[in-house]
Design an enzyme around this catalytic site. Structure first.
Site, short mmCIF file in Angstrom:
data_model
loop_
_atom_site.label_atom_id
_atom_site.label_comp_id
_atom_site.label_asym_id
_atom_site.label_seq_id
_atom_site.Cartn_x
_atom_site.Cartn_y
_atom_site.Cartn_z
N THR A 131 45.21 85.63 -74.26
CA THR A 131 44.07 84.74 -74.02
C THR A 131 43.49 84.20 -75.33
OG1 THR A 131 41.74 84.82 -73.34
CG2 THR A 131 42.74 86.91 -73.89
N ASP A 132 42.81 83.06 -75.24
CA ASP A 132 42.12 82.53 -76.43
C ASP A 132 40.88 83.37 -76.78
OD1 ASP A 132 40.46 81.79 -74.32
OD2 ASP A 132 40.27 79.69 -74.92
N GLU A 133 40.47 84.26 -75.86
CA GLU A 133 39.24 85.02 -76.11
C GLU A 133 39.38 86.00 -77.28
OE1 GLU A 133 37.18 86.31 -72.57
OE2 GLU A 133 38.09 84.71 -71.39
N TYR A 156 37.13 93.34 -72.68
CA TYR A 156 38.35 92.64 -72.23
C TYR A 156 39.08 92.00 -73.41
CZ TYR A 156 41.19 88.72 -70.59
OH TYR A 156 42.21 87.82 -70.42
N SER A 159 40.55 94.45 -75.83
CA SER A 159 41.77 95.12 -75.34
C SER A 159 42.96 94.16 -75.41
CB SER A 159 41.57 95.66 -73.92
OG SER A 159 41.45 94.61 -72.99
N LYS A 160 42.74 92.88 -75.14
CA LYS A 160 43.85 91.91 -75.25
C LYS A 160 44.24 91.72 -76.73
CE LYS A 160 45.65 89.79 -72.46
NZ LYS A 160 46.81 90.08 -71.57
N TYR A 347 25.66 91.43 -59.21
CA TYR A 347 24.66 90.35 -59.14
C TYR A 347 23.29 90.73 -58.58
CZ TYR A 347 28.45 87.23 -60.43
OH TYR A 347 29.46 86.62 -61.11
P1 NAD Z 1 44.64 88.66 -62.42
O1 NAD Z 1 43.55 89.68 -62.58
O2 NAD Z 1 44.52 87.62 -61.37
O3 NAD Z 1 46.03 89.41 -62.13
C1 NAD Z 1 46.41 90.56 -62.83
C2 NAD Z 1 47.59 91.20 -62.07
O4 NAD Z 1 48.00 92.36 -62.80
C3 NAD Z 1 47.22 91.66 -60.66
O5 NAD Z 1 48.25 91.29 -59.76
C4 NAD Z 1 47.15 93.17 -60.79
O6 NAD Z 1 47.47 93.85 -59.59
C5 NAD Z 1 48.15 93.44 -61.89
N1 NAD Z 1 47.86 94.68 -62.62
C6 NAD Z 1 46.66 95.05 -63.16
N2 NAD Z 1 46.79 96.28 -63.72
C7 NAD Z 1 48.08 96.68 -63.52
C8 NAD Z 1 48.80 97.85 -63.86
N3 NAD Z 1 48.20 98.87 -64.50
N4 NAD Z 1 50.11 97.91 -63.55
C9 NAD Z 1 50.72 96.89 -62.91
N5 NAD Z 1 50.07 95.78 -62.52
C10 NAD Z 1 48.77 95.67 -62.83
O7 NAD Z 1 44.83 88.05 -63.86
P2 NAD Z 1 45.23 86.56 -64.29
O8 NAD Z 1 44.01 85.75 -64.40
O9 NAD Z 1 46.36 86.10 -63.47
O10 NAD Z 1 45.74 86.85 -65.79
C11 NAD Z 1 47.09 87.21 -66.04
C12 NAD Z 1 47.29 87.37 -67.53
O11 NAD Z 1 46.97 86.17 -68.20
C13 NAD Z 1 46.41 88.47 -68.14
O12 NAD Z 1 47.16 89.16 -69.10
C14 NAD Z 1 45.27 87.68 -68.79
O13 NAD Z 1 44.76 88.38 -69.90
C15 NAD Z 1 45.99 86.42 -69.19
N6 NAD Z 1 45.14 85.20 -69.27
C16 NAD Z 1 44.34 84.85 -68.21
C17 NAD Z 1 43.57 83.69 -68.29
C18 NAD Z 1 42.69 83.23 -67.15
O14 NAD Z 1 41.96 82.26 -67.29
N7 NAD Z 1 42.76 83.85 -65.98
C19 NAD Z 1 43.63 82.90 -69.44
C20 NAD Z 1 44.47 83.30 -70.50
C21 NAD Z 1 45.23 84.44 -70.39
P1 TYD Z 2 34.76 83.48 -66.18
O1 TYD Z 2 35.39 82.67 -65.08
O2 TYD Z 2 34.36 84.89 -65.89
O3 TYD Z 2 35.77 83.39 -67.42
P2 TYD Z 2 35.56 83.89 -68.96
O4 TYD Z 2 34.33 84.69 -69.06
O5 TYD Z 2 36.78 84.69 -69.17
O6 TYD Z 2 35.50 82.63 -69.77
O7 TYD Z 2 33.47 82.71 -66.69
C1 TYD Z 2 33.53 81.36 -67.16
C2 TYD Z 2 32.16 81.00 -67.68
O8 TYD Z 2 31.23 80.97 -66.57
C3 TYD Z 2 31.60 82.00 -68.67
O9 TYD Z 2 30.85 81.30 -69.67
C4 TYD Z 2 30.67 82.86 -67.84
C5 TYD Z 2 30.15 81.88 -66.78
N1 TYD Z 2 29.83 82.50 -65.47
C6 TYD Z 2 28.59 82.27 -64.86
O10 TYD Z 2 27.72 81.55 -65.40
N2 TYD Z 2 28.33 82.86 -63.67
C7 TYD Z 2 29.24 83.66 -63.03
O11 TYD Z 2 28.94 84.19 -61.93
C8 TYD Z 2 30.53 83.86 -63.65
C9 TYD Z 2 31.57 84.73 -63.00
C10 TYD Z 2 30.77 83.26 -64.87
#
Ligand code: NAD
Ligand code: TYD
Length: 350
Positions: A131-133, A156, A159-160, A347
């Site tokens: 992630t970019d985070e 989060y 850990s990434k 919430y």
């Molecule tokens: P998600 O939470 O929707 O899915 C995560 C999946 O991993 C789930 O299917 C879960 O069951 C599985 N999982 C979790 N712990 C596990 C374990 N211990 N063993 C096996 N499977 C396990 O997440 P996502 O949003 O699809 O993100 C996927 C990846 O992309 C992550 O590594 C995240 O850090 C990265 N990422 C996400 C975003 C975003 O905007 N969602 C952006 C950049 C990078």
């Molecule tokens: P989120 O979807 O949790 O992604 P990330 O925190 O990984 O960027 O949140 C996106 C943005 O929206 C973040 O600035 C937090 C904000 N946010 C709210 O204002 N209210 C909410 O209920 C949630 C889940 C996020």
């Protein structure tokens, strides 16, 4: 024939990656390894789960013995590692789950790959999706580049970041062939309604308050999930080993502006009066350590490998809203069970 292990393939991004690979590469065998946490849902893959090149394995990457035995048995050629705990708010409430899944889980996969592949690293690849985070938070200007120093703030992102460092360490120390990509915020079908966009779509549908953290002034760079999956495909097949690529949409939105667009689109789709959904906006206590702004420079990926996002945001948001409206059963299904408890804890006192 290639055997590819995709971890976390039942989750949001993973399911789009699995679908793309299963459909595009019929001569590959795709193994989806997923623990099926609250975020993992096999419904996400109903359209491909009967294909002969799709295989599902239920398992936990935290279990090192299980992982090493799986690698011994299946002799994978490549790994695309997405499995992770992925929600910042949950990491604030319970950091240890993130340390275990994201750090220990990644090290278990790295150890298995190193051990099983050790005499034939050539033609093997460990692709780590991040992630970019990890880069921290920007002020009003500037971008994250591949060489921006890491500065994570939430459990989060820390850990990434740790998992990224470990992947690089296994490359530098043992020669493990790897690639890393760091992507901005994704949106689209199948995202669990704890993240901003699907949460707010679901709340608007139920006329529930829209909890905007702080003043709603934080900025995120949004990318349609299928564009991320395409980028992963390109990097996996063409990326020079050892490299890192940023992936982003050049699509920055202040939260409150994005929420207003979402409200407008939902009003149109649900046949509500203009401005109706905006009335649900409720400002709540800010997230602890809330990063102000993320913005990715993905020109390395564009220049070197020719990827660019295919969708404009307005189009992507409309597609996304349509999907959630047409798939209300999916939303109802994932918001039953423990979801209510999660929602109240997150919430109720904000
Ligand atoms: P998600 O939470 O929707 O899915 C995560 C999946 O991993 C789930 O299917 C879960 O069951 C599985 N999982 C979790 N712990 C596990 C374990 N211990 N063993 C096996 N499977 C396990 O997440 P996502 O949003 O699809 O993100 C996927 C990846 O992309 C992550 O590594 C995240 O850090 C990265 N990422 C996400 C975003 C975003 O905007 N969602 C952006 C950049 C990078
Ligand atoms: P989120 O979807 O949790 O992604 P990330 O925190 O990984 O960027 O949140 C996106 C943005 O929206 C973040 O600035 C937090 C904000 N946010 C709210 O204002 N209210 C909410 O209920 C949630 C889940 C996020």
């Amino acid at each position: 024939m290639k055997k590819i292990l995709v971890t976390g393939g039942a989750g949001f991004i993973g399911s789009h990656v699995v679908r793309l690979f299963v459909n595009k590469y019929p001569d590959y065998q795709i193994y989806n390894l997923d623990k099926l946490t609250y975020a993992g849902n096999l419904e996400n893959l109903r359209d491909v789960d009967q294909k002969p090149n799709y295989n599902f394995i239920k398992g936990d990457i935290i279990d090192g013995d299980f992982i090493i035995n799986l690698f011994k048995k299946e002799q994978f050629d490549g790994v695309i590692h997405l499995a992770a705990e992925s929600h910042v708010d949950r990491s604030i409430a319970n950091p240890m789950e993130f340390i275990m899944a994201n750090i220990v889980g990644t090290v278990n996969l790295l150890n298995a790959a190193k051990h099983i592949w050790k005499d034939h690293f050539k033609d093997k690849l460990f692709y780590h999706v991040s992630t970019d985070e990890v880069y921290g938070s920007l002020g009003d200007t500037g971008f994250f580049y591949e060489d921006t120093p890491y500065d994570p703030h939430s459990p989060y992102s820390a850990s990434k970041a740790s998992s990224d460092h470990l992947v690089r360490a296994y490359h530098d120390t043992y020669g493990l062939p790897m690639l890393i990509s760091n992507c901005s915020n994704n949106y689209g079908p199948n995202q669990f309604p704890e993240k901003l966009i699907p949460l707010f779509i679901n709340n608007i549908r139920h006329n529930k308050p829209l909890p905007v953290y702080g003043k709603g002034e934080n900025v995120r760079d949004w990318l349609y999930v299928e564009d991320h999956a395409v980028a992963i495909d390109i990097i996996f097949h063409k990326g020079p080993v050892g490299e890192t690529f940023n992936i982003g949409g050049h699509n920055e939105w202040k939260n409150i502006d994005l929420i207003k667009v979402l409200c407008r689109v939902m009003d149109e789709k649900l046949g509500r009066a203009k401005g109706e959904s905006e009335k649900l906006i409720t400002y709540v206590t800010d997230r602890a350590g809330h990063d102000l702004r993320y913005a990715i420079d993905s020109s390395k990926l564009q220049k070197q490998l020719g990827w660019e996002p295919s969708l404009q945001f307005e189009e992507g948001i409309e597609k996304t809203v349509d999907w959630y409206i047409e798939n209300q059963a999916w939303l109802d299904n994932v918001t039953s069970g423990n979801y209510q408890k999660y929602y109240e804890e997150m919430y109720l006192n904000r």
